[in-house]
Write a protein that holds these residues in place. Sequence first.
Motif, PDB file in Angstrom:
ATOM      1  N   THR A 175       0.841  -1.199   0.000  1.00 38.91           N
ATOM      2  CA  THR A 175       0.000   0.000   0.000  1.00 38.91           C
ATOM      3  C   THR A 175       0.879   1.254   0.000  1.00 38.91           C
ATOM      4  O   THR A 175       1.853   1.338   0.756  1.00 38.91           O
ATOM      5  N   VAL A 176       0.536   2.218  -0.840  1.00 42.30           N
ATOM      6  CA  VAL A 176       1.320   3.459  -0.910  1.00 42.30           C
ATOM      7  C   VAL A 176       0.749   4.478   0.064  1.00 42.30           C
ATOM      8  O   VAL A 176      -0.405   4.386   0.492  1.00 42.30           O
ATOM      9  N   GLU A 177       1.573   5.459   0.402  1.00 46.00           N
ATOM     10  CA  GLU A 177       1.178   6.448   1.409  1.00 46.00           C
ATOM     11  C   GLU A 177      -0.011   7.287   0.957  1.00 46.00           C
ATOM     12  O   GLU A 177      -0.779   7.777   1.785  1.00 46.00           O
ATOM     13  N   ALA A 178      -0.187   7.462  -0.341  1.00 47.36           N
ATOM     14  CA  ALA A 178      -1.296   8.278  -0.849  1.00 47.36           C
ATOM     15  C   ALA A 178      -2.646   7.638  -0.558  1.00 47.36           C
ATOM     16  O   ALA A 178      -3.681   8.317  -0.614  1.00 47.36           O
ATOM     17  N   GLU A 179      -2.645   6.355  -0.218  1.00 39.68           N
ATOM     18  CA  GLU A 179      -3.902   5.663   0.079  1.00 39.68           C
ATOM     19  C   GLU A 179      -4.282   5.758   1.554  1.00 39.68           C
ATOM     20  O   GLU A 179      -5.349   5.302   1.942  1.00 39.68           O
ATOM     21  N   ARG A 180      -3.412   6.346   2.366  1.00 46.38           N
ATOM     22  CA  ARG A 180      -3.705   6.494   3.795  1.00 46.38           C
ATOM     23  C   ARG A 180      -4.284   7.887   4.075  1.00 46.38           C
ATOM     24  O   ARG A 180      -4.080   8.823   3.314  1.00 46.38           O
ATOM     25  N   MET A 181      -4.971   7.988   5.203  1.00 43.92           N
ATOM     26  CA  MET A 181      -5.484   9.264   5.700  1.00 43.92           C
ATOM     27  C   MET A 181      -5.013   9.426   7.135  1.00 43.92           C
ATOM     28  O   MET A 181      -4.753   8.428   7.826  1.00 43.92           O
ATOM     29  N   VAL A 182      -4.915  10.652   7.586  1.00 44.45           N
ATOM     30  CA  VAL A 182      -4.469  10.891   8.954  1.00 44.45           C
ATOM     31  C   VAL A 182      -5.216  12.074   9.567  1.00 44.45           C
ATOM     32  O   VAL A 182      -5.445  13.094   8.907  1.00 44.45           O
TER      33      VAL A 182
END
Length: 338
Positions: free
Chosen positions: A291-298
């Motif tokens: 999974t790439v960082e662009a697919e995460r939310m914070v």
Amino acid sequence: MNEQLVSMITQLVVEKLGNNVSDNSTNQTTVDAEEPKETLIKFYDTVTSQQEEVPSLIQTNEPLIKLYHQESFQSEGSQGQANYFDPPYNVGAIQPFSFEADEVSESVQAAKQHTPARIGVGRAGTRPKTKTWLKFRLDHAAAVDAVYGEVTEELLQKLNVFQVTTKVTDKEEYITRPDLGRRLSEEGKALIQSKCKLNPKVQIIISNGLSASAIEENVQDVYLALQQSLSNLNIEIGTTFYIDKGRVALMDEIGEILQPEVIVYLIGERPGLVSAESMSAYLCYKPRIGTVEAERMVISNIHKGGIPPLEAGAYLGTVVQKILQYQASGVDLVAKEG
């Protein structure tokens, strides 16, 4: 040697010595005739001081060194003429030490109301002021304590969560080897597989990350508010657990093991000099290895001076609902919403 020559030399020497003696006696008589001068420093012993007249300074018991305050000196100076022992200038009254008030412009004062950053703190020469430097040292010490601290067993019992470990062995390795914090230990994998529910809608995990203080201060309120929010939205929750020394990307391996639809990862943020107790909540839809960082939310900056913990927990429930609705997170969710 010529005796006549020796006799002449001897006579000349005697005459010369006689002239010098007469000159000295004449000079001494002249000095004695002059008026005697008073010595600048006069010494007294116990016997003579009782018989002779002592100067008025000693008779009146006046101190040889006189200390003045601002008010008393002005009043004395107004009553009479200044004498030799008076101070040559006004001396300000002694005040107890206190830090100087910060004198900053109105624009800087307005900016300070909107940020906890160190602006308008002033300086002393080329150095920061003592108060600013001590506050900096205090905040830096709190940040170090946050990184090297540990979450208490008492808190884990309150949350009713079990603990697993990563491949990190100690704090120094955790800081220098982030890759090891992204992988579970073999014991951790086995414990998760044996205790956790498979294929939940939402899997909540907690880790101290880089700030144990953030977890101690905030996670209980955030977790309980998030549980309540998801329960009100009828969203199923898996088995929550705690990871010691975990990194954000560890959610990918957990996603491979448990296969949840959404992971909510509550983790301590890297401490700064403004706050060492800030926590973040990372969310991702179906995280897997790769999974790439662009697919995460914070949702970051969760602490008493930022987003209140209870408010953050309630808000996370609505974000999870949106992720499940659009089946996306990160930039993909933004694109689908637009």
